[in-house]
Write a protein that holds these residues in place. Structure first.
Motif, PDB file in Angstrom:
ATOM      1  N   ASN A   1      17.516  -2.236 -36.404  1.00 45.53           N
ATOM      2  CA  ASN A   1      17.965  -0.871 -36.711  1.00 45.53           C
ATOM      3  C   ASN A   1      16.816  -0.012 -37.226  1.00 45.53           C
ATOM      4  OD1 ASN A   1      20.629  -1.336 -35.948  1.00 45.53           O
ATOM      5  ND2 ASN A   1      21.225  -2.007 -38.007  1.00 45.53           N
ATOM      6  N   ALA A   2      15.973  -0.596 -38.059  1.00 44.71           N
ATOM      7  CA  ALA A   2      14.809   0.129 -38.578  1.00 44.71           C
ATOM      8  C   ALA A   2      13.845   0.463 -37.449  1.00 44.71           C
ATOM      9  CB  ALA A   2      14.111  -0.692 -39.651  1.00 44.71           C
ATOM     10  N   LYS A   3      13.721  -0.451 -36.496  1.00 44.74           N
ATOM     11  CA  LYS A   3      12.843  -0.198 -35.342  1.00 44.74           C
ATOM     12  C   LYS A   3      13.394   0.955 -34.511  1.00 44.74           C
ATOM     13  CE  LYS A   3      10.510  -2.383 -31.474  1.00 44.74           C
ATOM     14  NZ  LYS A   3      10.361  -3.572 -30.656  1.00 44.74           N
ATOM     15  N   GLU A   4      14.694   0.982 -34.342  1.00 45.01           N
ATOM     16  CA  GLU A   4      15.328   2.069 -33.598  1.00 45.01           C
ATOM     17  C   GLU A   4      15.143   3.407 -34.316  1.00 45.01           C
ATOM     18  OE1 GLU A   4      19.804   3.198 -32.193  1.00 45.01           O
ATOM     19  OE2 GLU A   4      19.197   1.100 -31.949  1.00 45.01           O
ATOM     20  N   GLU A   5      15.263   3.389 -35.645  1.00 50.62           N
ATOM     21  CA  GLU A   5      15.039   4.601 -36.437  1.00 50.62           C
ATOM     22  C   GLU A   5      13.597   5.087 -36.293  1.00 50.62           C
ATOM     23  OE1 GLU A   5      16.314   4.411 -40.540  1.00 50.62           O
ATOM     24  OE2 GLU A   5      18.102   3.285 -39.965  1.00 50.62           O
ATOM     25  N   LEU A   6      12.661   4.160 -36.298  1.00 53.81           N
ATOM     26  CA  LEU A   6      11.254   4.504 -36.128  1.00 53.81           C
ATOM     27  C   LEU A   6      11.024   5.124 -34.751  1.00 53.81           C
ATOM     28  CD1 LEU A   6       8.290   4.509 -37.044  1.00 53.81           C
ATOM     29  CD2 LEU A   6       8.129   2.144 -36.219  1.00 53.81           C
ATOM     30  N   GLU A   7      11.603   4.535 -33.735  1.00 53.85           N
ATOM     31  CA  GLU A   7      11.465   5.072 -32.378  1.00 53.85           C
ATOM     32  C   GLU A   7      12.045   6.481 -32.286  1.00 53.85           C
ATOM     33  OE1 GLU A   7      13.427   1.948 -30.244  1.00 53.85           O
ATOM     34  OE2 GLU A   7      11.622   0.679 -30.243  1.00 53.85           O
ATOM     35  N   THR A   8      13.199   6.686 -32.910  1.00 53.36           N
ATOM     36  CA  THR A   8      13.823   8.013 -32.928  1.00 53.36           C
ATOM     37  C   THR A   8      12.913   9.008 -33.627  1.00 53.36           C
ATOM     38  OG1 THR A   8      16.040   7.063 -32.910  1.00 53.36           O
ATOM     39  CG2 THR A   8      15.839   9.323 -33.702  1.00 53.36           C
ATOM     40  N   ARG A   9      12.362   8.601 -34.753  1.00 54.69           N
ATOM     41  CA  ARG A   9      11.462   9.489 -35.529  1.00 54.69           C
ATOM     42  C   ARG A   9      10.216   9.831 -34.716  1.00 54.69           C
ATOM     43  NH1 ARG A   9      10.406  13.413 -38.511  1.00 54.69           N
ATOM     44  NH2 ARG A   9       9.199  13.116 -40.383  1.00 54.69           N
ATOM     45  N   LEU A  10       9.652   8.854 -34.033  1.00 53.85           N
ATOM     46  CA  LEU A  10       8.461   9.103 -33.217  1.00 53.85           C
ATOM     47  C   LEU A  10       8.781  10.077 -32.076  1.00 53.85           C
ATOM     48  CD1 LEU A  10       6.923   5.524 -33.076  1.00 53.85           C
ATOM     49  CD2 LEU A  10       6.028   7.502 -34.340  1.00 53.85           C
ATOM     50  N   ASN A  11       9.944   9.915 -31.465  1.00 50.03           N
ATOM     51  CA  ASN A  11      10.342  10.840 -30.401  1.00 50.03           C
ATOM     52  C   ASN A  11      10.561  12.250 -30.937  1.00 50.03           C
ATOM     53  OD1 ASN A  11      10.259   9.195 -28.037  1.00 50.03           O
ATOM     54  ND2 ASN A  11      12.080   8.143 -28.770  1.00 50.03           N
TER      55      ASN A  11
ATOM     56  N   LEU B   1       8.968  13.502 -33.463  1.00 50.52           N
ATOM     57  CA  LEU B   1       7.624  14.019 -33.730  1.00 50.52           C
ATOM     58  C   LEU B   1       6.948  14.495 -32.440  1.00 50.52           C
ATOM     59  CD1 LEU B   1       6.477  11.458 -36.419  1.00 50.52           C
ATOM     60  CD2 LEU B   1       6.967  13.880 -36.778  1.00 50.52           C
ATOM     61  N   LEU B   2       7.201  13.812 -31.347  1.00 57.10           N
ATOM     62  CA  LEU B   2       6.652  14.259 -30.060  1.00 57.10           C
ATOM     63  C   LEU B   2       7.208  15.629 -29.688  1.00 57.10           C
ATOM     64  CD1 LEU B   2       6.675  10.936 -27.999  1.00 57.10           C
ATOM     65  CD2 LEU B   2       4.670  12.143 -28.912  1.00 57.10           C
ATOM     66  N   VAL B   3       8.490  15.839 -29.943  1.00 54.97           N
ATOM     67  CA  VAL B   3       9.100  17.149 -29.686  1.00 54.97           C
ATOM     68  C   VAL B   3       8.496  18.192 -30.616  1.00 54.97           C
ATOM     69  CG1 VAL B   3      11.270  18.459 -29.831  1.00 54.97           C
ATOM     70  CG2 VAL B   3      11.251  16.195 -28.769  1.00 54.97           C
ATOM     71  N   GLU B   4       8.320  17.827 -31.876  1.00 53.32           N
ATOM     72  CA  GLU B   4       7.709  18.726 -32.861  1.00 53.32           C
ATOM     73  C   GLU B   4       6.307  19.157 -32.409  1.00 53.32           C
ATOM     74  OE1 GLU B   4       6.744  20.507 -36.714  1.00 53.32           O
ATOM     75  OE2 GLU B   4       8.701  19.750 -36.103  1.00 53.32           O
ATOM     76  N   ILE B   5       5.548  18.213 -31.891  1.00 53.95           N
ATOM     77  CA  ILE B   5       4.204  18.517 -31.401  1.00 53.95           C
ATOM     78  C   ILE B   5       4.276  19.558 -30.288  1.00 53.95           C
ATOM     79  CG2 ILE B   5       2.275  17.586 -30.039  1.00 53.95           C
ATOM     80  CD1 ILE B   5       2.533  15.011 -31.711  1.00 53.95           C
ATOM     81  N   GLU B   6       5.146  19.331 -29.328  1.00 53.82           N
ATOM     82  CA  GLU B   6       5.265  20.260 -28.195  1.00 53.82           C
ATOM     83  C   GLU B   6       5.663  21.655 -28.671  1.00 53.82           C
ATOM     84  OE1 GLU B   6       4.326  19.792 -25.030  1.00 53.82           O
ATOM     85  OE2 GLU B   6       3.627  17.844 -25.717  1.00 53.82           O
ATOM     86  N   GLU B   7       6.610  21.717 -29.591  1.00 50.87           N
ATOM     87  CA  GLU B   7       7.058  23.009 -30.106  1.00 50.87           C
ATOM     88  C   GLU B   7       5.932  23.725 -30.844  1.00 50.87           C
ATOM     89  OE1 GLU B   7      10.571  22.234 -32.424  1.00 50.87           O
ATOM     90  OE2 GLU B   7      11.794  21.883 -30.632  1.00 50.87           O
ATOM     91  N   PHE B   8       5.243  23.006 -31.712  1.00 46.25           N
ATOM     92  CA  PHE B   8       4.171  23.654 -32.468  1.00 46.25           C
ATOM     93  C   PHE B   8       3.027  24.071 -31.553  1.00 46.25           C
ATOM     94  CE2 PHE B   8       0.271  23.991 -34.836  1.00 46.25           C
ATOM     95  CZ  PHE B   8       0.650  24.865 -35.843  1.00 46.25           C
ATOM     96  N   ASN B   9       2.652  23.208 -30.628  1.00 47.33           N
ATOM     97  CA  ASN B   9       1.548  23.534 -29.731  1.00 47.33           C
ATOM     98  C   ASN B   9       1.856  24.770 -28.886  1.00 47.33           C
ATOM     99  OD1 ASN B   9       0.248  21.332 -30.781  1.00 47.33           O
ATOM    100  ND2 ASN B   9       0.230  20.157 -28.898  1.00 47.33           N
ATOM    101  N   GLY B  10       3.131  25.026 -28.643  1.00 46.89           N
ATOM    102  CA  GLY B  10       3.529  26.202 -27.875  1.00 46.89           C
ATOM    103  C   GLY B  10       3.601  27.474 -28.695  1.00 46.89           C
ATOM    104  N   THR B  11       3.395  27.358 -29.993  1.00 44.36           N
ATOM    105  CA  THR B  11       3.426  28.518 -30.874  1.00 44.36           C
ATOM    106  C   THR B  11       2.249  29.434 -30.581  1.00 44.36           C
ATOM    107  OG1 THR B  11       4.435  27.206 -32.626  1.00 44.36           O
ATOM    108  CG2 THR B  11       3.368  29.248 -33.302  1.00 44.36           C
TER     109      THR B  11
END
Length: 145
Positions: A61-71, A73-83
């Motif tokens: 479950n913790a691994k799944e939470e980590l994977e969700t968090r990493l995904n 963060l990838l979305v966050e990167i795309e959004e910020f980079n498009g600013t």
């Protein structure tokens, strides 16, 4: 009459240029706030990640939470980079975007078929890159003042 028209035109141009400067200041402050929030996200993750990775090694479950968090963060990167950064912040924005792209590469490299390979993540330069991003907070503080 002619003097009145010229005076009106001059006052109008002064007011309009003043509004333009005010818009630039507002835009800069909005950008500083957004970039600060983005950097705080990385700082929080940098503090949480070692514990999350350690727990993920023994708990699915913790691994799944980590994977969700990493995904997320990838979305966050795309959004910020498009600013769109205001002119005064273009240099700082570009530096953050470059670090974001490096972090994105590390995260994507650590993901295998949608699952995180913990050893790849642990052995990566993720923490170094996060620290480099968080040091850019000083640059933002200079812009905000």
């Amino acid at each position: 009459m002619r003097k009145a028209i010229i005076t009106f035109a001059l006052l109008s141009s002064i007011l309009l240029s003043g509004c333009s400067i005010l818009d630039e200041v507002n835009s800069s402050l909005e950008y500083v706030n957004e970039a600060t929030e983005h950097i705080n996200t990385w700082q929080d993750f940098g503090e949480e990640a070692p514990q999350m990775i350690q727990e993920a090694a023994t708990d699915a479950n913790a691994k799944e939470e980590l994977e969700t968090r990493l995904n997320e963060l990838l979305v966050e990167i795309e959004e910020f980079n498009g600013t769109e950064a205001p002119a005064i912040a273009e240099s700082v924005h570009q530096q953050i975007v470059e670090k974001n792209e490096q972090i994105k590469g590390v995260i994507e490299n650590a993901m295998v078929d949608g699952e995180v390979a913990l050893e790849k993540l642990q052995d990566s330069e993720l923490y170094t890159l996060i620290n480099e991003v968080t040091t850019m907070m000083n640059l933002l503080e200079e812009l905000g003042s």
